[in-house]
Write a protein that holds these residues in place. Structure first.
Motif, mmCIF file in Angstrom:
data_model
loop_
_atom_site.group_PDB
_atom_site.id
_atom_site.type_symbol
_atom_site.label_atom_id
_atom_site.label_comp_id
_atom_site.label_asym_id
_atom_site.label_seq_id
_atom_site.Cartn_x
_atom_site.Cartn_y
_atom_site.Cartn_z
ATOM 1 N N GLU A 16 0.818 -1.358 0.023
ATOM 2 C CA GLU A 16 -0.106 -0.060 0.109
ATOM 3 C C GLU A 16 0.863 1.252 0.017
ATOM 4 O O GLU A 16 1.782 1.268 0.760
ATOM 5 C CB GLU A 16 -1.078 0.241 1.159
ATOM 6 N N GLU A 17 0.545 2.306 -0.899
ATOM 7 C CA GLU A 17 1.094 3.521 -0.958
ATOM 8 C C GLU A 17 2.097 3.342 -2.148
ATOM 9 O O GLU A 17 2.711 4.262 -2.563
ATOM 10 C CB GLU A 17 1.758 4.199 0.435
ATOM 11 N N ASP A 18 2.550 2.161 -2.534
ATOM 12 C CA ASP A 18 3.307 2.314 -3.865
ATOM 13 C C ASP A 18 2.355 2.772 -4.841
ATOM 14 O O ASP A 18 1.110 2.879 -4.547
ATOM 15 C CB ASP A 18 3.630 0.672 -4.273
ATOM 16 N N PHE A 19 3.110 3.215 -6.135
ATOM 17 C CA PHE A 19 2.018 3.892 -6.763
ATOM 18 C C PHE A 19 2.445 3.891 -8.457
ATOM 19 O O PHE A 19 3.425 3.226 -8.746
ATOM 20 C CB PHE A 19 2.149 5.371 -6.432
ATOM 21 N N ILE A 20 1.406 3.989 -9.366
ATOM 22 C CA ILE A 20 1.791 4.130 -10.849
ATOM 23 C C ILE A 20 2.378 5.252 -11.355
ATOM 24 O O ILE A 20 1.692 6.218 -11.010
ATOM 25 C CB ILE A 20 0.361 3.879 -11.643
ATOM 26 N N ILE A 21 3.443 5.401 -11.610
ATOM 27 C CA ILE A 21 4.212 6.575 -12.451
ATOM 28 C C ILE A 21 3.287 6.957 -13.349
ATOM 29 O O ILE A 21 3.124 8.082 -13.691
ATOM 30 C CB ILE A 21 5.662 6.370 -12.427
ATOM 31 N N GLU A 22 3.245 5.955 -14.498
ATOM 32 C CA GLU A 22 2.542 6.231 -15.787
ATOM 33 C C GLU A 22 1.893 4.991 -16.308
ATOM 34 O O GLU A 22 2.282 3.983 -16.065
ATOM 35 C CB GLU A 22 3.606 6.586 -16.776
ATOM 36 N N ALA A 23 0.753 4.936 -16.857
ATOM 37 C CA ALA A 23 0.227 3.907 -17.619
ATOM 38 C C ALA A 23 0.051 4.345 -19.104
ATOM 39 O O ALA A 23 -0.801 5.405 -19.354
ATOM 40 C CB ALA A 23 -1.304 3.551 -17.010
#
Length: 236
Positions: free
Chosen positions: A224-231
């Motif tokens: 949790e709290e990891d994130f997508i930089i770009e899709a």
């Protein structure tokens, strides 16, 4: 029934989706009107092109999306033939940048591997990520599940008979991708989840529409709290 409610809460709890859905119940009613009129047309002609009969984004081809996360890259294959509206919605949001800088806001690994949920809680607080810009409102899509024996998916209802569940084309297996929703059936919007193990109890209740074809080792690392930089949409 209580067990099902708990499962849905695990997938959709604390989400912008749930809050705004119940706040904007009239949007749900409008969608059901569109859905019911569309479904009546589909019933009359099993060979009808779904994408020519809906106002939702719609794709019947296999599509590919790359999620660039802070932990590494995850490549997705999306199955438009089995879930054309769900895939069309997801790709449309990808191309609008709706998943960029969003966090994985629910990761359940204990007491056993369950899901990694993404697409929620923008890191930059941009509410437009959740909005259909043309209408200025949140776009909710219908529950979409295709049975192997049918040419077209089933819309707007949970599949709960054992014979039909056995014939679902896309099931909840490890590495597969499905749409999160609130307890209301036609309330999927932006948030999705990736299965960390096979969960047949979810079959017929949520819309599976793709799978991870590379980077499942990265999915296993996500917290949790990891994130997508770009899709971004990519070639096969």
């Amino acid at each position: 029934m209580k067990e099902l409610k708990n499962i849905i809460i695990k997938i959709s709890d604390n989400s912008t989706l749930s809050y705004k859905f119940f706040k904007s119940i009239y949007v749900f009613l409008v969608i059901n009107f569109i859905l019911l009129s569309g479904c009546s047309n589909l019933k009359r002609n099993e060979d009808l092109n779904i994408c020519s009969s809906t106002k939702f984004p719609c794709l019947t081809s296999n599509e590919y999306v790359l999620l660039i996360t802070n932990k590494g890259k995850i490549k997705l294959e999306l199955f438009g033939k089995a879930a054309p509206i769900t895939v069309g919605n997801f790709v449309d949001l990808v191309e609008k940048g709706s998943y960029n800088k969003t966090i994985f806001n629910r990761v359940i690994k204990k007491p056993y591997p369950f899901i990694v949920r993404g697409g929620g809680n923008s890191l930059i607080g941009d509410e437009k990520k959740f909005i259909d810009i043309k209408k200025g409102k949140i776009r909710y899509i219908p529950l979409e599940i295709k049975l192997k024996k049918n040419n077209l998916p089933t819309y707007g209802r949970v599949i709960d008979s054992s014979s039909q569940i056995n014939n679902i084309e896309l099931k909840h297996k490890r590495s597969y991708l499905s749409m999160a929703r609130s307890q209301a059936v036609n309330s999927a919007n932006l948030q999705f989840y990736i299965l960390l193990k096979s969960l047949p109890e979810l079959d017929g209740r949520f819309a599976v529409f793709g799978k991870v074809i590379s980077g499942m080792d990265i999915v296993d690392l996500i917290e949790e709290e990891d994130f997508i930089i770009e899709a971004k949409r990519v070639d096969s």
